[in-house]
Motif scaffolding. Structure first.
Motif, PDB file in Angstrom:
ATOM      1  N   ALA A  59      78.838   9.811  12.816  1.00  0.00           N
ATOM      2  CA  ALA A  59      79.433  10.435  13.996  1.00  0.00           C
ATOM      3  C   ALA A  59      78.920   9.710  15.243  1.00  0.00           C
ATOM      4  O   ALA A  59      77.938   8.963  15.187  1.00  0.00           O
ATOM      5  CB  ALA A  59      79.069  11.911  14.051  1.00  0.00           C
ATOM      6  N   LEU A  60      79.587   9.935  16.359  1.00  0.00           N
ATOM      7  CA  LEU A  60      79.193   9.264  17.601  1.00  0.00           C
ATOM      8  C   LEU A  60      77.736   9.552  17.956  1.00  0.00           C
ATOM      9  O   LEU A  60      76.990   8.642  18.343  1.00  0.00           O
ATOM     10  CB  LEU A  60      80.113   9.699  18.743  1.00  0.00           C
ATOM     11  N   GLY A  89      82.961   1.223  13.955  1.00  0.00           N
ATOM     12  CA  GLY A  89      83.608   2.184  13.092  1.00  0.00           C
ATOM     13  C   GLY A  89      82.632   3.154  12.454  1.00  0.00           C
ATOM     14  O   GLY A  89      82.911   3.739  11.409  1.00  0.00           O
ATOM     15  N   GLY A  90      81.451   3.318  13.073  1.00  0.00           N
ATOM     16  CA  GLY A  90      80.457   4.221  12.517  1.00  0.00           C
ATOM     17  C   GLY A  90      79.694   3.644  11.349  1.00  0.00           C
ATOM     18  O   GLY A  90      78.991   4.379  10.642  1.00  0.00           O
ATOM     19  N   SER A  91      79.788   2.329  11.112  1.00  0.00           N
ATOM     20  CA  SER A  91      79.040   1.691  10.024  1.00  0.00           C
ATOM     21  C   SER A  91      77.621   1.405  10.481  1.00  0.00           C
ATOM     22  O   SER A  91      77.413   0.640  11.435  1.00  0.00           O
ATOM     23  CB  SER A  91      79.716   0.376   9.623  1.00  0.00           C
ATOM     24  N   ASP A 134      88.326   5.719   1.848  1.00  0.00           N
ATOM     25  CA  ASP A 134      87.112   5.565   1.046  1.00  0.00           C
ATOM     26  C   ASP A 134      86.268   4.392   1.516  1.00  0.00           C
ATOM     27  O   ASP A 134      85.040   4.413   1.393  1.00  0.00           O
ATOM     28  CB  ASP A 134      87.478   5.370  -0.434  1.00  0.00           C
ATOM     29  N   GLY A 135      86.933   3.369   2.061  1.00  0.00           N
ATOM     30  CA  GLY A 135      86.194   2.211   2.561  1.00  0.00           C
ATOM     31  C   GLY A 135      85.708   2.368   3.983  1.00  0.00           C
ATOM     32  O   GLY A 135      85.152   1.427   4.557  1.00  0.00           O
ATOM     33  N   ASN A 136      85.888   3.564   4.574  1.00  0.00           N
ATOM     34  CA  ASN A 136      85.486   3.821   5.971  1.00  0.00           C
ATOM     35  C   ASN A 136      86.126   2.812   6.926  1.00  0.00           C
ATOM     36  O   ASN A 136      85.511   2.374   7.903  1.00  0.00           O
ATOM     37  CB  ASN A 136      83.966   3.786   6.126  1.00  0.00           C
ATOM     38  N   LEU A 137      87.374   2.455   6.653  1.00  0.00           N
ATOM     39  CA  LEU A 137      88.065   1.452   7.463  1.00  0.00           C
ATOM     40  C   LEU A 137      88.990   2.083   8.494  1.00  0.00           C
ATOM     41  O   LEU A 137      89.278   1.477   9.530  1.00  0.00           O
ATOM     42  CB  LEU A 137      88.861   0.512   6.556  1.00  0.00           C
ATOM     43  N   VAL A 138      89.495   3.274   8.229  1.00  0.00           N
ATOM     44  CA  VAL A 138      90.240   4.059   9.209  1.00  0.00           C
ATOM     45  C   VAL A 138      89.412   5.304   9.453  1.00  0.00           C
ATOM     46  O   VAL A 138      89.249   6.135   8.558  1.00  0.00           O
ATOM     47  CB  VAL A 138      91.645   4.426   8.701  1.00  0.00           C
ATOM     48  N   VAL A 139      88.853   5.425  10.640  1.00  0.00           N
ATOM     49  CA  VAL A 139      87.886   6.481  10.920  1.00  0.00           C
ATOM     50  C   VAL A 139      88.337   7.282  12.133  1.00  0.00           C
ATOM     51  O   VAL A 139      89.250   6.889  12.871  1.00  0.00           O
ATOM     52  CB  VAL A 139      86.483   5.887  11.174  1.00  0.00           C
ATOM     53  N   ALA A 140      87.685   8.401  12.329  1.00  0.00           N
ATOM     54  CA  ALA A 140      88.009   9.245  13.478  1.00  0.00           C
ATOM     55  C   ALA A 140      87.764   8.482  14.769  1.00  0.00           C
ATOM     56  O   ALA A 140      86.727   7.832  14.943  1.00  0.00           O
ATOM     57  CB  ALA A 140      87.175  10.517  13.448  1.00  0.00           C
ATOM     58  N   SER A 141      88.737   8.562  15.671  1.00  0.00           N
ATOM     59  CA  SER A 141      88.604   7.909  16.972  1.00  0.00           C
ATOM     60  C   SER A 141      87.730   8.750  17.891  1.00  0.00           C
ATOM     61  O   SER A 141      87.485   9.934  17.642  1.00  0.00           O
ATOM     62  CB  SER A 141      89.991   7.721  17.587  1.00  0.00           C
ATOM     63  N   VAL A 142      87.246   8.111  18.972  1.00  0.00           N
ATOM     64  CA  VAL A 142      86.515   8.883  19.977  1.00  0.00           C
ATOM     65  C   VAL A 142      87.455   9.845  20.705  1.00  0.00           C
ATOM     66  O   VAL A 142      86.995  10.758  21.384  1.00  0.00           O
ATOM     67  CB  VAL A 142      85.827   7.950  20.997  1.00  0.00           C
TER      68      VAL A 142
END
Length: 811
Positions: free
Chosen positions: A160-161, A194-196, A277-285
């Motif tokens: 998360a941010l 992307g939160g990685s 699953d790959g955390n490639l499309v994640v929640a935007s700010v």
């Protein structure tokens, strides 16, 4: 296992895993590369009070470790079974990182042993689609373990941010000794990574190496050269995707912050599952939206074939138009995508009407973007069907962005007269942008703006709106700030009350006159109800921020609020807003003595601003060059400023130009010329831009003008103008004079100085007497005379001093 970067956040995952392990239930942590799954595994294992047995693969050999040094190899299935039995017997936890990477024989033996035992397993592995794509055989081997309902599967998603911020600030402090970043920098880092957790660490190293720890963004994703290590990490994250998956990932990026309710219409379910699953499309700010990291998008773009796959894009565009047809609302990026790829639809078909509604809006969006030339084909499609004010406005804005000012002026004269309030707002915006870019002097621009009241002569609100736009051009740098201020608002967006805008304008004009108390009073009401953080109207925000910059207050608050809006404008590719906000941020950075950060801000716009606006960029750039000692590039910036016509450099700009030139003269070793320029500029600044007075007074000091003369002039200015920076400058001069007047050891006789030197080391009178061969009474006499010469009271003691020019006493 999990060494190096600290684990931040993940409190929810750790809590769930700990509860399951206490209940003697196995836990599987599933996450893609760079997700931090190994560090999470290590943190959970370290928190266990029970014995832990860690299975690892080292140099191709599977080993088990219990404690710090007890390590043994697992040669065959019997060794694996013995370990599992020992874990069960001692009520411990068997920990396996990257269980999907164990050799087949070892993995099979472990799964068989666990199936016949109640031993508790804590393991980490890649998502199932990644394992299956690497080896179907390996997935079939692991499937019983993964699909066992008795084990808890925890997906290790993106940070998360707040977690990104905690990790980033810890790394900034521990690795580079840099304090916490501001909110905008952290938002940009979260968007890029992307939160990685892995990418967070790498991006901080890149930002530190490139001097961008205080810039708006840690790295420019499409302009900067990406380090090889960062590219390798991004490539590893993309490795599980096939060509189609990557294409769709790139399309999702093109759609910007895509609403979550739309993403299922764009990406098929199977592909979306892999991207998720790959955390490639994640929640935007932005709440309720998803996004793709620009860094991932760049690697996809650079590695993919150049073919467009137009059929696939057209199908997605039609699905988006169908959403619009059924009453949904598309984002500007989605509308642009539809305008580019929907193609020709049937005139009587269901998509004809939504496409016709999208095209003019998309044309305006593209005209304001970093690729304004792309709007021309969209504009032509609209105008082929007849006159349209929005398309005509987009064409004018496009010509301005392409620096074809003469054509923009001709087109403005043929702009259709607006027929509604919304069209009048748009037309006013276009007039302001065009006149700022083409008129030689703001007076001509103001006259032409006043004439626009005739569009609705009986509408009192419209007359007030026009007068407010005219008043904005009267600000000291009105052309630059008004360029975006009278911008079009969505039809359903409520504009602020005219009185609120008028207060903001009057506050800005009061600040320009140096009346800080009046400016603050005028802004107080709006700031108490809205504040910097939630002010939704950009016009009001710019006026408020401009006011505070002019009176030199709340710069840190302005910086944070400006940068957040600047990021939002960048991500939405609204380049007209980007230019204004970038200039504002660069101005604040210079006031905070950060020339390198100011440079980074000035480089953000993708489109060159008009000349009337560009001279302000060059002025700020020249000051930054001078501050850095780069006089060659400073001279080039000054030449560009001087090449601007006199009419464009109107309002307060001559004051700023004289100030910059005076600073350049000081840096170039011409103090007499600098003092003369500064003296002339002070008279101009008193009328046009009082906030520059401290800088001009400092230039006079640097140029060798007697401090007493400068102090006298500064005191008079402080009495006339209610400006904190002027008062602070006068206070600094008084403090410097007080320090210079401090008594020094030069006033003492040689013997008195010997005695005082020893007293300053903390020696007692008796020690001084023995050291110098004097009586204690004589030492006391010398100290008494020394205090008298130095104007010290009997209560003051001699302080530590280095050299005769330092203050001698301590209170």
């Amino acid at each position: 296992m999990g060494a190096g970067r600290p684990l931040m956040g993940r409190a929810r995952e750790k809590s769930i895993a700990a509860e399951a392990l206490r209940a003697k239930r196995g836990v599987l942590l599933t996450g893609p590369a760079r997700s931090g799954r190994s560090r999470l595994l290590a943190a959970i294992a370290e928190a266990q009070s029970r014995p832990t047995f860690v299975i690892e693969t080292r140099a191709g050999v599977v080993t088990v470790r219990s404690g710090m040094s007890d390590r043994r190899a697992l040669i065959g299935a019997d060794d694996v079974a013995d370990v599992v039995a020992e874990v069960e017997f001692r009520a411990g936890v068997l920990v396996v990182d990257d269980i999907d990477l164990l050799p087949d024989a070892g993995a099979a033996a472990l799964i068989d042993a666990l199936g016949a035992s109640s031993a508790v397993l804590l393991a980490a592995l890649a998502p199932r689609h990644e394992v299956a794509r690497g080896s179907i055989h390996r997935w079939e081997l692991l499937r019983p373990l993964v699909e066992d309902a008795d084990r808890l599967n925890i997906a290790v998603g993106p940070l998360a941010l707040a977690e990104t911020a905690a990790l980033a600030n810890a790394l900034r402090e521990s690795r580079h000794g840099v304090g916490p970043a501001d909110d905008a920098w952290m938002m940009a880092l979260h968007h890029l990574s992307g939160g990685s957790p892995g990418l967070v660490g790498e991006l901080i190293e890149v930002a530190a190496a490139r001097g961008r720890m205080h810039a708006v963004c840690p790295i420019e994703p499409f302009a900067d050269l990406l380090p090889g290590g960062l590219v390798a990490s991004l490539t590893r994250m993309l490795a599980p995707l096939d060509a189609r998956d990557r294409r769709l990932l790139g399309i999702v990026f093109e759609l910007g912050a895509i609403p979550l309710r739309h993403i299922g219409s764009v990406v098929p379910a199977d592909v979306l599952a892999r991207l998720h699953d790959g955390n490639l499309v994640v929640a935007s700010v932005e709440a309720g939206s998803a996004a793709v990291s620009p860094l991932l998008a760049r690697v996809v773009h650079d590695s993919a074939p150049r073919e467009e796959h137009l059929d696939e894009r057209r199908d997605i565009a039609h699905r988006l138009l169908d959403l619009l047809r059924h009453g949904d609302v598309l984002t500007p990026a989605e509308e642009v995508f539809c305008a580019r790829f929907a193609g020709t639809v049937e005139v009587v078909g269901p998509l004809a009407e939504p496409l016709a509604a999208v095209l003019p809006r998309a044309a305006l969006t593209l005209a304001r973007s970093g690729v304004p030339r792309d709007s021309l084909s969209v504009i032509a499609r609209v105008l082929d069907n007849g006159p349209d004010l929005r398309a005509s406005a987009a064409l004018i804005l496009t010509r301005i962005a392409l620096e074809d000012y003469a054509e923009a002026e001709l087109l403005l004269r043929t702009l259709p007269e607006p027929a509604s309030a919304a069209e009048r707002e748009l037309a006013l915006h276009v007039y302001v942008r065009t006149l700022c870019a083409t008129c030689a002097g703001s007076e001509a621009a103001r006259d032409r703006l006043r004439a626009l009241a005739s569009w609705a002569p009986d509408d009192g609100d419209w007359r007030i709106r026009v007068e407010q736009a005219v008043a904005m051009l009267s600000l000291p740098n009105g052309a630059s700030f008004a360029e975006r201020a009278p911008s079009p608002q969505p039809v359903d967006a409520g504009r602020p009350d005219a009185a609120v805008v008028d207060d903001a304008l009057q506050a800005a004009l009061a600040a320009a006159r140096g009346e800080a108390a009046r400016a603050r009073a005028l802004l107080r009401g709006r700031q108490e109800t809205h504040g910097w953080e939630v002010e939704s109207d950009l016009t009001l925000f710019l006026l408020h921020a401009y006011t505070m910059v002019m009176i030199g207050e709340d710069l840190v608050v302005i910086e944070g609020a400006t940068r957040r809006r600047l990021l939002s404008a960048r991500w939405a590719d609204r380049q007209d807003e980007v230019a204004v906000l970038a200039l504002l941020d660069a101005s604040v950075q210079l006031l905070r003595m950060r020339p390198d950060v100011a440079f980074a801000s000035l480089q953000i716009p993708r489109i060159a601003p008009p000349e009337s606006f560009r001279i302000w960029f060059d002025a700020i750039r020249a000051v930054a060059f001078i501050t850095r000692g780069d006089l060659v590039h400073a001279a080039e910036a000054l030449e560009r400023i001087d090449a601007a016509s006199t009419g464009r450099a109107c309002g307060a700009f001559p004051v700023l130009r004289e100030t910059v030139c005076a600073r350049f003269e000081v840096a170039n070793g011409r103090p007499d010329a600098a003092a003369a320029r500064a003296s002339r500029a002070i008279s101009l600044a008193e009328r046009r831009m009082p906030v520059l007075l401290p800088a001009l007074l400092q230039i006079m000091v640097d140029a060798g003008v007697p401090v007493s003369e400068v102090r006298e002039r500064a005191v008079a200015l402080a009495e006339r103008f209610d400006l904190a920076p002027v008062r602070a400058f006068v206070a600094d001069l008084h403090e410097a004079a007080r320090v210079d007047a401090q008594p020094t050891l030069d006033l003492l006789t040689s013997r008195e100085r010997q005695v005082v030197d020893l007293a300053m080391t903390g020696a007692t009178n008796a020690q001084i007497a023995r050291r110098l061969g004097l009586s204690v009474r004589t030492v006391e006499s010398h100290l008494h005379h020394a205090r008298t010469r130095l104007g010290m009271s009997r209560q003051e003691r001699f302080g530590q001093a280095v050299g005769a020019a330092r203050p001698l006493v301590q209170r």
